[in-house]
Each structure stands twice: as structure tokens, then as C-alpha cells.
Design an enzyme around this catalytic site. Structure first.
Site, PDB file in Angstrom:
ATOM      1  N   GLU A 170       0.713  -1.259  -0.050  1.00  0.00           N
ATOM      2  CA  GLU A 170       0.155   0.048  -0.071  1.00  0.00           C
ATOM      3  C   GLU A 170       0.893   1.135   0.042  1.00  0.00           C
ATOM      4  OE1 GLU A 170      -4.200  -1.637   1.952  1.00  0.00           O
ATOM      5  OE2 GLU A 170      -2.868  -0.350   3.292  1.00  0.00           O
ATOM      6  N   GLU A 365      -5.446  -8.532   0.506  1.00  0.00           N
ATOM      7  CA  GLU A 365      -6.039  -8.115   1.744  1.00  0.00           C
ATOM      8  C   GLU A 365      -7.668  -7.902   1.448  1.00  0.00           C
ATOM      9  OE1 GLU A 365      -4.749  -4.900   4.160  1.00  0.00           O
ATOM     10  OE2 GLU A 365      -2.710  -5.282   3.821  1.00  0.00           O
TER      11      GLU A 365
END
Length: 455
Positions: A170, A365
């Protein structure tokens, strides 16, 4: 009594089922066996964890990893996505390697392999070594160079047993929350002057891919957060705001990775260094593209009714977009809207945008925060999102695996222990692990999928 959900449709044979975690959120042992401090350790020491949770203790994974690997084995998980702590391996960010830190990951990988679980490490999940953070962190070109050195060290030790790697997790959140808005480590509030942090993380990824390939790594990818961005209104200002938000949070990262170019020449002009040369490094071929999905974003022109927050984080005045509340029948304990079809929409749109430049996708995720051991709402969340994922695959999305976030409750960054994402409950007083109802559901779902696939 509630009616149990119908069985999920069958996923293809060989589909990878797993769970995820990260070092800072779980390991604890912040100063054990030669580990150096990270920027997040310093951030927590400043009292920036909202509920005062002891991030230095975490969930005790460093000492109790065998117990957690046994929980993974009990799930029937194919793989475990964990992260390697850079300051545990190279405490200064560069220079001497901490042999005891590297030995820990060696033991963890062996334990996973002994249970038939694929180790799937992420090499950077936000815990920058503090000396590098204090010297400027991802704003400086030195940081990706040091990262590549650290990756080489880890890969040389583990690549013989680790078939699946993720470089960076991320980068958008690190850039936005850590450098632009100051709500995550290192706590900078630079707004658009944070863009060099995006470029240097992307460069770190490209250099890490090269280092991993040189060490014989088999499958290399990255984990990037993506959300469908919905336009809040019909005005030109609303459309501009939504497009800009999508560019800043998604295309600014995916385009360089997958096309070798920034989405807009104006953004490219704001990036540091020899940008064209760097882009050639950033756009290394990938074996898979990791997608982290939680919920869509509704974006329009700045307005008084706009939400005061980005994932719960206050937004400064003067930004050229505003976030709106999504009308959803269900919300997680984090206040996030539950929109399962957003996952299908996202995967289909990524395929349409990038075509054959998009490698096979792995959901790295997807999960939700709910309290309680009888967490039926988490079961409903996972069930509905997996159905959405299956629909996306029916529409042509090439998805090869799914990792739920997360195996256990953990320290949810600046939110501390207040948000519980785990299939396994953590008692933060005793660190006792207790599987939740969702753990049993996920276990039974994986077993049913394997029976259907004949594996």
C-alpha cells in the site's frame, strides 16, 4: 435461528486460500534480539496510538509464532502473508545485518513449510528503520537504494523456500497518511509535496524486484490498495474531483507499475530524479498483482457536507475534492460501508483499464472490523465478498488467490487495539488466542472448496 448461507460457488483448482498479517501489528518484541526501532515505534512512543495500545508488545507473534502457524494449519490455509521487519533485519536501515533478526524469519519459514503452508512475505509493510525515517524517509532517493540492499539480504537467506514474494504494501497509504496528512508515521503533513514519497516507494519496488530475481525468487508481486471511486454528482467539478482522487490514490501507483508511465505528465514533472530511467525500473514484469480492497469511495467537489475524513483521518481544508458518505445498509465497527459488489466492479474495471498489462491478480487483503467471538457479521462480509469475487472471475477477471485480513486481531496502526479484524481473538492482557466463529466458517469453506476441486 438465522439460516446459514448457501455454499459458495466452486473456485478453480489451485486457487490459493490464505490469511495475512504484518510485522509491526503483531510481532511485538520491539527491542528483542537486536531489532532496531522503526518510524512506527517512534510514532507510537509519541502517544500517537489513539487508544494507548502497547504496540511494542503487539500480539506477541515473535514469541508465539508456532501457535499462530498451528492456527493457520487448522484453517487448512494454503499460504500465509506476513511481513519481514526491515529494522529487525537491518537495524540501521543500512550497514550491519542483524543475524538474530534474520534467524527469526528463517525459523518462521521453516515452521510454515513443515505444515505445508506457503510462506508469502511482504518486504515492506510500513515499518521504515528509524535512522532512515529521521533522515527524510521516502522523500529521499537513498531510501529505495538501501531497501534494495536489505531485500537482497532477505532473499539470499529465504528464496530457496519462499516461492511467493510481495515487495511493498500500500504505497498510496504511506504517501497519503504518512507524508501528506500526517496521521500515520512519520507524521508529515506535506499535502502535494508528499509526491516524492510515492515515486521513491515505486522505485524501491522496482529495485526489489531486480534483487529478488537475482536471488532466484520464483513469483514476485506487490500489494496495492484499490477502491472503486464513485462520482458524487453530475457537475464538471464533481467529475474532476473524482477523477483526481482516483488518480492520486490508484492510478498514480498502478500506471507506473503496469504501463511504465505516470497517468499525467504534470504528475511526472513533480517527481524527483531521472524519472524516465526510474520508470523503466519500476515497470519490472510481475508474476501477480496484489489487490487490497475494503470499500468504495464517493467523491465530489469540496462541500460543507463532505466527510471530515480519509479512512477515519481528518482532511485539511483547501483540497480540490470532498469525500461523501456512502448509503450502505451495513457498516463495520470501523464505520466503513460494506459494499461487496465493489470488489467485482474493481476487478472488472482494472482488467478493462490495463488489459493484458495486468498480471494475474491475488486479493492480498480483504476483511472487516467487528467485535465479539460470535462474529456472524464477519462471516456475512466474507461470504458476500467471495461471491462478488467469483462473479468477477465469471466476467473474465484472472484472480488466482485470496488472503483475508487478518489471521488474528492486531494493532490497527493509529487506531491501536480498538479495531478487531482477526479470525482469531486476542486478549491483549494475556495474549491468549481464541478462534472466533468466522475462523470455523473460513476453515469449513476452504475444506469445501478443496473437496470440490478434488484436492
Amino acid at each position: 435461528m438465522s439460516t446459514p448461507p448457501a455454499p459458495l460457488p466452486a473456485f478453480p483448482p489451485g486457487f490459493l486460500w490464505g490469511a495475512s498479517a504484518s510485522a509491526f501489528q503483531t510481532e511485538g518484541a520491539a527491542d528483542t534480539d537486536g531489532k532496531g526501532p522503526s518510524g512506527w515505534d517512534a510514532f507510537a512512543a509519541q502517544g500517537r496510538i489513539k487508544d494507548g495500545a502497547d504496540a511494542a508488545r503487539g500480539t506477541g507473534f515473535h514469541e508465539r509464532y508456532r501457535e499462530d502457524v498451528a492456527l493457520l494449519a487448522g484453517l487448512g490455509a494454503d499460504a500465509f502473508r506476513f511481513s519481514v521487519s526491515w529494522p529487525r533485519v537491518v537495524p540501521g536501515g543500512s550497514g550491519p545485518v542483524n543475524a538474530r533478526g534474520l534467524d527469526f524469519y528463517d525459523r518462521l519459514v521453516d515452521e510454515l513449510c513443515a505444515h505445508g503452508i506457503t510462506p508469502a512475505p511482504t518486504l515492506y509493510h510500513w515499518d521504515t528503520p528509524l535512522p532512515l525515517d529521521e533522515a527524510g524517509g521516502w522523500l529521499r532517493r537513498e531510501t529505495p537504494l538501501r531497501f534494495a540492499e536489505y531485500v537482497s539480504v532477505v532473499a539470499r537467506r529465504l528464496a530457496d523456500r519462499v516461492p511467493m514474494w510481495m515487495t511493498v504494501n500500500e504505497p498510496a497509504e504511506v504517501t497519503l497518511l504518512g507524508y501528506a496528512l500526517g496521521e500515520h508515521a512519520p507524521g508529515r503533513r506535506l499535502l502535494f509535496d508528499a509526491l516524492p514519497a510515492a515515486h521513491h516507494q515505486l522505485l524501491a519496488h522496482g529495485l526489489a524486484v531486480q534483487a529478488l530475481r537475482a536471488a532466484g525468487a520464483e513469483r514476485v508481486g506487490i500489494a496495492v490498495s484499490h477502491s472503486p471511486v464513485w462520482t458524487a454528482g453530475d457537475s464538471d467539478e464533481d467529475r474532476f474531483a473524482a477523477e483526481l482522487y482516483d488518480t492520486l490514490t490508484s492510478r498514480l501507483f498502478a500506471d507506473p507499475l503496469l504501463t511504465g508511465a505516470y497517468p499525467d505528465e504534470n504528475f511526472a514533472a513533480l517527481m524527483p530524479g531521472p524519472v524516465a530511467d526510474d520508470l523503466a525500473v519500476i515497470a519490472q514484469p510481475l508474476d501477480f498483482y496484489g489487490v487490497n480492497y475494503y470499500h468504495p469511495m464517493l467523491v465530489g467537489a469540496p462541500a460543507e457536507e463532505a466527510l471530515d475524513g480519509f479512512a477515519g483521518v481528518g482532511m485539511p481544508d483547501g483540497l480540490p475534492f470532498g469525500l461523501r458518505d456512502i448509503d450502505a445498509a451495513e457498516r463495520t465497527d470501523f464505520g466503513w460501508p460494506v459494499v461487496p459488489d465493489g470488489l467485482r466492479e474493481l476487478l472488472v474495471s482494472l482488467g478493462q483499464r490495463y488489459g493484458d498489462r495486468l498480471p494475474p491478480v491475488v486479493i492480498t487483503e480483504n476483511g472487516c472490523s467487528y467485535d465479539g467471538l460470535d462474529d456472524r457479521r464477519r462471516i456475512a462480509f466474507l461470504d458476500s465478498h467471495l461471491r462478488s469475487l467469483h462473479r468477477a472471475m465469471d466476467e473474465g477477471a484472472d484472480v488466482r488467490g485470496y488472503f483475508t485480513w487478518s489471521l488474528t486481531d492486531n494493532i490497527e496502526w493509529a487506531e491501536g487495539a480498538s479495531q478487531r479484524f482477526g479470525l482469531v481473538h486476542i486478549d491483549y492482557d494475556t495474549l491468549r488466542r481464541t478462534p472466533k466463529a468466522s475462523y470455523a466458517w473460513y476453515r469449513d469453506m476452504i475444506a469445501a472448496q478443496k473437496r470440490a476441486a478434488g484436492t
